[in-house]
Design a protein around this motif. Structure first.
Motif, short mmCIF file in Angstrom:
data_model
loop_
_atom_site.label_atom_id
_atom_site.label_comp_id
_atom_site.label_asym_id
_atom_site.label_seq_id
_atom_site.Cartn_x
_atom_site.Cartn_y
_atom_site.Cartn_z
N GLY A 55 33.85 -26.15 44.32
CA GLY A 55 33.02 -26.71 43.17
C GLY A 55 32.12 -25.64 42.62
N ILE A 56 31.35 -25.18 43.59
CA ILE A 56 30.47 -24.12 43.04
C ILE A 56 30.96 -22.81 42.63
CG2 ILE A 56 28.46 -22.83 43.91
CD1 ILE A 56 27.97 -24.98 46.08
N ALA A 57 32.12 -22.41 43.12
CA ALA A 57 32.95 -21.04 42.93
C ALA A 57 33.34 -21.31 41.50
CB ALA A 57 33.97 -20.80 44.11
N GLU A 58 34.00 -22.37 41.23
CA GLU A 58 34.51 -22.69 39.79
C GLU A 58 33.50 -22.63 38.68
OE1 GLU A 58 37.42 -22.60 38.56
OE2 GLU A 58 38.91 -23.03 40.13
N ALA A 59 32.35 -23.28 39.13
CA ALA A 59 31.23 -23.05 38.38
C ALA A 59 30.70 -21.78 37.73
CB ALA A 59 29.91 -24.00 38.58
N VAL A 60 30.89 -20.91 38.94
CA VAL A 60 30.54 -19.29 38.85
C VAL A 60 31.55 -18.92 38.02
CG1 VAL A 60 30.06 -17.13 39.99
CG2 VAL A 60 29.18 -19.13 40.97
N PHE A 61 32.70 -18.97 38.21
CA PHE A 61 33.76 -18.25 37.40
C PHE A 61 34.02 -18.64 36.10
CE2 PHE A 61 36.34 -17.89 41.95
CZ PHE A 61 35.76 -16.68 42.08
N ALA A 62 33.54 -20.15 35.70
CA ALA A 62 33.59 -20.33 34.45
C ALA A 62 32.64 -19.65 33.57
CB ALA A 62 33.23 -22.16 34.45
N ARG A 63 31.47 -19.46 34.13
CA ARG A 63 30.40 -18.58 33.50
C ARG A 63 30.91 -17.37 33.21
NH1 ARG A 63 24.24 -20.35 35.23
NH2 ARG A 63 24.48 -22.45 35.28
N SER A 64 31.58 -16.60 34.33
CA SER A 64 32.00 -15.46 34.13
C SER A 64 33.03 -15.36 33.15
CB SER A 64 32.24 -14.50 35.46
OG SER A 64 33.09 -15.45 35.82
N LEU A 65 34.02 -16.31 33.31
CA LEU A 65 35.17 -16.24 32.15
C LEU A 65 34.61 -16.53 30.55
CD1 LEU A 65 38.41 -18.31 32.39
CD2 LEU A 65 36.98 -18.76 30.49
N GLY A 122 31.98 -9.71 38.57
CA GLY A 122 31.69 -10.69 37.70
C GLY A 122 33.49 -11.22 37.07
N VAL A 123 34.47 -10.99 38.01
CA VAL A 123 35.79 -11.35 37.64
C VAL A 123 36.23 -12.80 38.14
CG1 VAL A 123 38.24 -10.50 37.85
CG2 VAL A 123 36.41 -9.17 37.46
N PRO A 124 36.68 -13.74 37.23
CA PRO A 124 37.08 -15.00 37.72
C PRO A 124 38.50 -14.84 38.51
CG PRO A 124 37.31 -14.77 35.64
CD PRO A 124 36.60 -13.40 35.62
N VAL A 125 38.50 -15.12 39.82
CA VAL A 125 39.70 -14.70 40.49
C VAL A 125 39.80 -16.36 41.15
CG1 VAL A 125 39.67 -12.46 41.06
CG2 VAL A 125 38.27 -13.98 42.44
N SER A 126 39.65 -17.37 40.49
CA SER A 126 39.70 -18.69 40.89
C SER A 126 41.15 -18.99 41.72
CB SER A 126 39.51 -19.90 39.75
OG SER A 126 40.52 -19.33 38.59
N GLY A 127 42.25 -18.42 41.30
CA GLY A 127 43.24 -18.69 42.43
C GLY A 127 43.38 -18.08 43.74
N ILE A 128 42.66 -16.84 43.56
CA ILE A 128 42.68 -16.51 44.92
C ILE A 128 41.43 -17.22 45.67
CG2 ILE A 128 41.76 -14.26 46.32
CD1 ILE A 128 42.91 -12.71 43.65
N ALA A 129 40.41 -17.57 45.34
CA ALA A 129 39.39 -18.36 45.86
C ALA A 129 40.03 -19.72 46.32
CB ALA A 129 38.32 -18.57 44.71
N GLU A 130 40.68 -20.49 45.68
CA GLU A 130 41.20 -21.63 46.07
C GLU A 130 42.26 -21.45 47.27
OE1 GLU A 130 40.32 -24.59 45.50
OE2 GLU A 130 39.48 -24.82 43.57
N THR A 159 39.17 -28.25 32.89
CA THR A 159 38.14 -28.81 33.68
C THR A 159 38.09 -28.40 35.17
OG1 THR A 159 39.83 -30.67 34.17
CG2 THR A 159 38.09 -31.26 32.53
N PRO A 160 37.69 -27.16 35.45
CA PRO A 160 38.09 -26.62 36.58
C PRO A 160 37.03 -27.18 37.77
CG PRO A 160 36.78 -25.06 35.11
CD PRO A 160 37.54 -26.11 34.29
N GLY A 161 36.10 -27.62 37.40
CA GLY A 161 35.18 -28.20 38.28
C GLY A 161 35.69 -29.62 38.62
#
Lengths: 295, 295
Positions: B97-107, A92-100, B237-239
């Motif tokens: 897009g899906i990943a950022e949605a998941v991360f936005a929820r966990s954030l 449940g850790v947002p790692v958006s930079g690594i994912a991108e 606006t990550p998505g």
């Protein structure tokens, strides 16, 4: 594993900085090598910045062209970046930079999709010249540094969460110290991270360290200007943009996640919490729309 | 599973549109409900847009405040979005897009990090008024629609890749038809997707469908303006940003992945391919920097 995830993010951010210096500042690879050499004397001092300059300064013997221009632009990966993101999702850790960074590599490898997309409309970057280009390059350094702080914030959050979940008792300052001693992401920056955790071992996030907070605060105007310019000029900066969205998401007083919870309650009776009292609630959306306390 | 991943992305994009209408256009939840009702009569016609208007128009009986303002802004999740992203990573499909949605929820759920970040510096949005707000709202509709096309492009790419990897022989047009018949993401939009795959079952990407290409092309100026404004005003606006970066990444003639490959060859002798001939190559970076053919 997280080390490699951060390495992916670091490399993606450097790639975006290079792309912006090339497309927006209008610099040649050799000029960009000089920019990276200069950056390497400052707070970005690191092995990756150093070798970036080496790669960009290299000329292909067979063609006489810049080496970077004869390399096929499809990045490969061994899987550790992907693995980092998969575990982060479990934690449940947002790692958006690594994912991108992982996604950018896989996108680059989809030759069929890229070929099919060559006609998609969009702006062609118009390079700046002279003083404007130099000023833009300085802003890119700020954007790169700020995005890097976010990548490490996310990566160290993952290590902390993993350590808590599995009861490993990892000292985050020691992790920084070990990495500093020798690895792909070795950098002066890691001394700063060690110092942050040494002074506050319970630091909830690197962004709550006073020094990082000040630095990212000082960088954020330029960071925003760079991402806005990239978006306008059609240069893809998924890493810079994801890092900035994370920053703005964390500092937001209210997030639109409240709407998401309302939607979930509407279509699936998943319930929501209220800001003004404890408990779980459900609104009778299909009925008189009164609220009931749930479970 | 991918249905739910797309649902996460849809909901995140709607949440960002709402947030922008609130913070940048300066609209109240009731006004935003009207905007969504209007959008629901156009190409965004869908169950999720419809219920968004219902949720935003609802008033909390206990306080007399807009319902959305009394809901705690921490989104929860059951795990299907996360699972979609984990499998996409295994398949090598970029689903940012899906990943950022998941991360936005966990954030949103990390109360400790968010609290620690309340002092981070950044701009406070300055709402527009009158005509400027209405014009901005129209742009947000374009940005939402364009980002939605990208989400579905990514999701259908994943289904295609999964179908190929596991030999399922899934007809993508039929998937759209089944979803259209009834599910959370049911929408007029799915008829368009079915039509695209019916006319070209081998379509490599939704973005290479002529109609979607034209629509996203017509939307992209506004899309860029919205993301740039969000970035300037500090609204996360990550998505939207991830979708735009994907779009610009796919259409790029050259990606900086070439630099990434050069770095990988430098520090790990991972080799690279050339643009001008077949084979794998390695440069002797620690030696005389001549090139050798590898493997």
């Amino acid at each position: 594993m997280v080390h490699n995830g951060i390495e992916y993010a670091d490399m993606q951010l450097i790639a975006e900085a290079y792309d912006l210096l090339r497309a927006v500042a209008g610099y040649s690879p050799a000029q960009i090598a000089d920019v990276f050499r200069t950056w390497n004397t400052g707070r970005l001092d690191s092995y990756l910045i150093e070798i970036t300059a080496e790669v960009l300064a290299h000329t292909d013997a067979a063609t006489g062209k810049p080496f970077v221009d004869i390399v096929r632009d499809r990045a490969e990966q061994k899987g550790t970046g992907r693995w980092t993101v998969q575990i982060a999702l479990d934690l449940g850790v947002p790692v958006s930079g690594i994912a991108e960074a992982v996604f950018a590599r896989s996108l680059s490898g989809h030759a069929d999709l890229r070929e099919a997309a060559q006609d998609l409309p969009g702006p062609a970057p118009k390079p700046l010249d002279g003083a404007a280009a130099a000023a833009f390059a300085d802003r890119v350094e700020q954007a790169l540094y700020a995005s890097k702080i976010v990548s490490y914030t996310q990566g160290f959050h993952q290590i902390r969460a993993g350590s808590e979940a599995y009861g490993w008792g990892i000292g985050l300052g020691s992790v920084a110290a070990v990495w500093r001693a020798g690895c792909i992401i070795r950098a002066a920056f890691l001394d700063r991270i060690r110092a942050a955790y040494d002074s506050r071992p319970d630091l909830v996030s690197l962004l709550s360290d006073k020094e990082f907070e000040q630095e990212i605060g000082a960088a954020q105007d330029d960071w925003r200007a760079v991402v806005a310019e990239a978006v306008r000029q059609g240069v893809p900066t998924p890493g810079f943009a994801a890092a900035l969205a994370y920053y703005d998401g964390l500092r937001a007083d209210r997030l639109p996640a409240a709407l998401t919870q309302g939607q979930r309650d509407f279509f699936g009776a998943h319930t929501y919490r209220r800001t003004d009292r404890e408990g779980s609630f459900h609104t009778l959306w299909g009925g008189d729309r009164s609220e009931i306390e749930a479970g």
